[in-house]
Write a protein that holds these residues in place. Sequence first.
Motif, PDB file in Angstrom:
ATOM      1  N   PRO A  56      49.616  57.203  30.164  1.00  0.00           N
ATOM      2  CA  PRO A  56      49.865  56.990  31.601  1.00  0.00           C
ATOM      3  C   PRO A  56      48.587  56.662  32.375  1.00  0.00           C
ATOM      4  O   PRO A  56      48.614  55.859  33.306  1.00  0.00           O
ATOM      5  N   GLY A  57      47.466  57.282  31.978  1.00  0.00           N
ATOM      6  CA  GLY A  57      46.208  56.982  32.643  1.00  0.00           C
ATOM      7  C   GLY A  57      45.758  55.551  32.391  1.00  0.00           C
ATOM      8  O   GLY A  57      45.295  54.862  33.306  1.00  0.00           O
ATOM      9  N   ILE A  58      45.915  55.084  31.154  1.00  0.00           N
ATOM     10  CA  ILE A  58      45.530  53.705  30.835  1.00  0.00           C
ATOM     11  C   ILE A  58      46.453  52.720  31.537  1.00  0.00           C
ATOM     12  O   ILE A  58      46.030  51.639  31.959  1.00  0.00           O
ATOM     13  N   LEU A  59      47.714  53.089  31.670  1.00  0.00           N
ATOM     14  CA  LEU A  59      48.660  52.247  32.413  1.00  0.00           C
ATOM     15  C   LEU A  59      48.163  52.025  33.835  1.00  0.00           C
ATOM     16  O   LEU A  59      48.122  50.885  34.335  1.00  0.00           O
ATOM     17  N   MET A  60      47.765  53.098  34.501  1.00  0.00           N
ATOM     18  CA  MET A  60      47.286  52.981  35.879  1.00  0.00           C
ATOM     19  C   MET A  60      45.920  52.298  35.937  1.00  0.00           C
ATOM     20  O   MET A  60      45.636  51.543  36.869  1.00  0.00           O
ATOM     21  N   MET A  61      45.068  52.536  34.929  1.00  0.00           N
ATOM     22  CA  MET A  61      43.773  51.854  34.888  1.00  0.00           C
ATOM     23  C   MET A  61      43.943  50.344  34.809  1.00  0.00           C
ATOM     24  O   MET A  61      43.213  49.591  35.457  1.00  0.00           O
ATOM     25  N   THR A  62      44.906  49.906  34.013  1.00  0.00           N
ATOM     26  CA  THR A  62      45.117  48.470  33.824  1.00  0.00           C
ATOM     27  C   THR A  62      45.475  47.789  35.138  1.00  0.00           C
ATOM     28  O   THR A  62      44.903  46.744  35.490  1.00  0.00           O
ATOM     29  N   VAL A  63      46.424  48.364  35.882  1.00  0.00           N
ATOM     30  CA  VAL A  63      46.818  47.739  37.151  1.00  0.00           C
ATOM     31  C   VAL A  63      45.738  47.914  38.205  1.00  0.00           C
ATOM     32  O   VAL A  63      45.576  47.059  39.095  1.00  0.00           O
ATOM     33  N   LEU A  64      44.974  49.012  38.123  1.00  0.00           N
ATOM     34  CA  LEU A  64      43.882  49.223  39.072  1.00  0.00           C
ATOM     35  C   LEU A  64      42.821  48.136  38.927  1.00  0.00           C
ATOM     36  O   LEU A  64      42.412  47.508  39.911  1.00  0.00           O
ATOM     37  N   TYR A  65      42.382  47.884  37.700  1.00  0.00           N
ATOM     38  CA  TYR A  65      41.346  46.889  37.469  1.00  0.00           C
ATOM     39  C   TYR A  65      41.863  45.490  37.778  1.00  0.00           C
ATOM     40  O   TYR A  65      41.149  44.661  38.359  1.00  0.00           O
ATOM     41  N   SER A  66      43.097  45.208  37.377  1.00  0.00           N
ATOM     42  CA  SER A  66      43.680  43.903  37.655  1.00  0.00           C
ATOM     43  C   SER A  66      43.837  43.686  39.153  1.00  0.00           C
ATOM     44  O   SER A  66      43.531  42.606  39.682  1.00  0.00           O
ATOM     45  N   GLY A  67      44.299  44.706  39.863  1.00  0.00           N
ATOM     46  CA  GLY A  67      44.486  44.599  41.305  1.00  0.00           C
ATOM     47  C   GLY A  67      43.188  44.418  42.057  1.00  0.00           C
ATOM     48  O   GLY A  67      43.123  43.683  43.050  1.00  0.00           O
ATOM     49  N   ALA A  68      42.123  45.076  41.583  1.00  0.00           N
ATOM     50  CA  ALA A  68      40.841  44.986  42.278  1.00  0.00           C
ATOM     51  C   ALA A  68      40.273  43.574  42.261  1.00  0.00           C
ATOM     52  O   ALA A  68      39.461  43.209  43.115  1.00  0.00           O
ATOM     53  N   TRP A  69      40.715  42.758  41.289  1.00  0.00           N
ATOM     54  CA  TRP A  69      40.221  41.386  41.183  1.00  0.00           C
ATOM     55  C   TRP A  69      41.160  40.380  41.842  1.00  0.00           C
ATOM     56  O   TRP A  69      40.878  39.175  41.846  1.00  0.00           O
ATOM     57  N   ALA A  70      42.254  40.844  42.394  1.00  0.00           N
ATOM     58  CA  ALA A  70      43.274  39.926  42.917  1.00  0.00           C
ATOM     59  C   ALA A  70      42.747  39.024  44.025  1.00  0.00           C
ATOM     60  O   ALA A  70      43.203  37.889  44.188  1.00  0.00           O
ATOM     61  N   GLY A  71      41.785  39.496  44.788  1.00  0.00           N
ATOM     62  CA  GLY A  71      41.278  38.714  45.908  1.00  0.00           C
ATOM     63  C   GLY A  71      40.466  37.501  45.518  1.00  0.00           C
ATOM     64  O   GLY A  71      40.198  36.638  46.368  1.00  0.00           O
ATOM     65  N   THR A  72      40.077  37.402  44.243  1.00  0.00           N
ATOM     66  CA  THR A  72      39.277  36.244  43.832  1.00  0.00           C
ATOM     67  C   THR A  72      40.028  34.933  44.042  1.00  0.00           C
ATOM     68  O   THR A  72      39.409  33.897  44.297  1.00  0.00           O
ATOM     69  N   GLY A  73      41.360  34.985  43.937  1.00  0.00           N
ATOM     70  CA  GLY A  73      42.152  33.774  44.159  1.00  0.00           C
ATOM     71  C   GLY A  73      42.002  33.252  45.576  1.00  0.00           C
ATOM     72  O   GLY A  73      41.932  32.033  45.800  1.00  0.00           O
ATOM     73  N   PHE A  74      41.943  34.163  46.547  1.00  0.00           N
ATOM     74  CA  PHE A  74      41.769  33.736  47.937  1.00  0.00           C
ATOM     75  C   PHE A  74      40.388  33.123  48.150  1.00  0.00           C
ATOM     76  O   PHE A  74      40.241  32.163  48.918  1.00  0.00           O
ATOM     77  N   ILE A  75      39.376  33.684  47.495  1.00  0.00           N
ATOM     78  CA  ILE A  75      38.029  33.128  47.648  1.00  0.00           C
ATOM     79  C   ILE A  75      37.971  31.728  47.061  1.00  0.00           C
ATOM     80  O   ILE A  75      37.345  30.813  47.627  1.00  0.00           O
ATOM     81  N   GLU A  76      38.637  31.525  45.926  1.00  0.00           N
ATOM     82  CA  GLU A  76      38.697  30.184  45.341  1.00  0.00           C
ATOM     83  C   GLU A  76      39.415  29.213  46.278  1.00  0.00           C
ATOM     84  O   GLU A  76      39.008  28.049  46.419  1.00  0.00           O
ATOM     85  N   ASP A  77      40.456  29.678  46.950  1.00  0.00           N
ATOM     86  CA  ASP A  77      41.162  28.828  47.910  1.00  0.00           C
ATOM     87  C   ASP A  77      40.284  28.490  49.111  1.00  0.00           C
ATOM     88  O   ASP A  77      40.332  27.370  49.641  1.00  0.00           O
ATOM     89  N   ILE A  78      39.479  29.455  49.550  1.00  0.00           N
ATOM     90  CA  ILE A  78      38.570  29.207  50.669  1.00  0.00           C
ATOM     91  C   ILE A  78      37.532  28.162  50.283  1.00  0.00           C
ATOM     92  O   ILE A  78      37.258  27.211  51.031  1.00  0.00           O
ATOM     93  N   ASP A  79      36.957  28.326  49.092  1.00  0.00           N
ATOM     94  CA  ASP A  79      35.906  27.404  48.643  1.00  0.00           C
ATOM     95  C   ASP A  79      36.446  25.991  48.397  1.00  0.00           C
ATOM     96  O   ASP A  79      35.728  25.006  48.603  1.00  0.00           O
ATOM     97  N   SER A  80      37.698  25.875  47.958  1.00  0.00           N
ATOM     98  CA  SER A  80      38.273  24.567  47.636  1.00  0.00           C
ATOM     99  C   SER A  80      38.934  23.887  48.837  1.00  0.00           C
ATOM    100  O   SER A  80      39.320  22.716  48.755  1.00  0.00           O
ATOM    101  N   GLY A  81      39.084  24.622  49.944  1.00  0.00           N
ATOM    102  CA  GLY A  81      39.724  24.053  51.128  1.00  0.00           C
ATOM    103  C   GLY A  81      41.233  24.257  51.182  1.00  0.00           C
ATOM    104  O   GLY A  81      41.875  23.874  52.169  1.00  0.00           O
TER     105      GLY A  81
END
Length: 266
Positions: free
Chosen positions: A73-98
């Motif tokens: 259960p701890g690894i389950l939550m770790m996986t979504v925690l780490y994945s979620g923390a990086w979710a904003g990179t998509g918005f930064i790529e959208d900002i940089d690309s216009g």
Amino acid sequence: MSAITAPATAPGWLTQTGQVFRRWSLVSIREAWGPIMSLIQPVIWILLFGQVFHALGALPQFGSQGYIGYLVPGILMMTVLYSGAWAGTGFIEDIDSGVMDQYLTSPLSRSSIVAGQLAQQLVINLLQSVVVLGIGWLGGARYPGGFLGMLAAVGVATLLAAIFCSASAAVALTARSQIALISLSQLIVLPATFLSTTMMPAAAMPEWVQNVARWNPMTWAVELGRGGLTGAYPAAGWWQAAGLLALAVLAFIWSVRAIRNYQRSI
């Protein structure tokens, strides 16, 4: 006499959100290596780390499920925690690309831009959660809580993912820097993981760590997920679930405010 043409009506919020969701889904399909590679970490934690510390399962603090059963259960939550923390990179790529500027000059609702990307991230996290439970089963963990318990654990993981995906989006839209987002993510996810009951029960921790872990949302999610898989929910489960839901709502509101602030600043 010419006919009067009725003005075109803008699509509803759900339709707009669905369009954004579809766009991000296509991006994820083209870059599927990212979500797949993120599953290497739970394999290492469960199959390697779990086996190395297998002997800890004999301690009474871990109950009858052994260390692997406690760890999953701890690894389950770790996986979504780490994945979620990086979710904003998509918005930064959208900002940089216009692309973000194109979004903001369209009739799309600002909340639908955030919600569509969030929904796509949650689908990925949902699939990752199912895979992690499968890896745990192959590693020797068993889930006495049955199908409903697994469903509850995946639901809690999705709620935790919503918190960190939304918060990551808000930070990305505010900082607009990959370096700042990555640095802040690392600053948060590591303490959130190790100052919780992800890998050790509270009784085995120093008192100050126990006090911090008690108010750590990661602990709430881990304990609820562990309760679902074992069929024995924590006594504080209701307020823990309510706390996670409240944080998810607040994080989403924060991300919507962040995209509106970004639009005013350009």
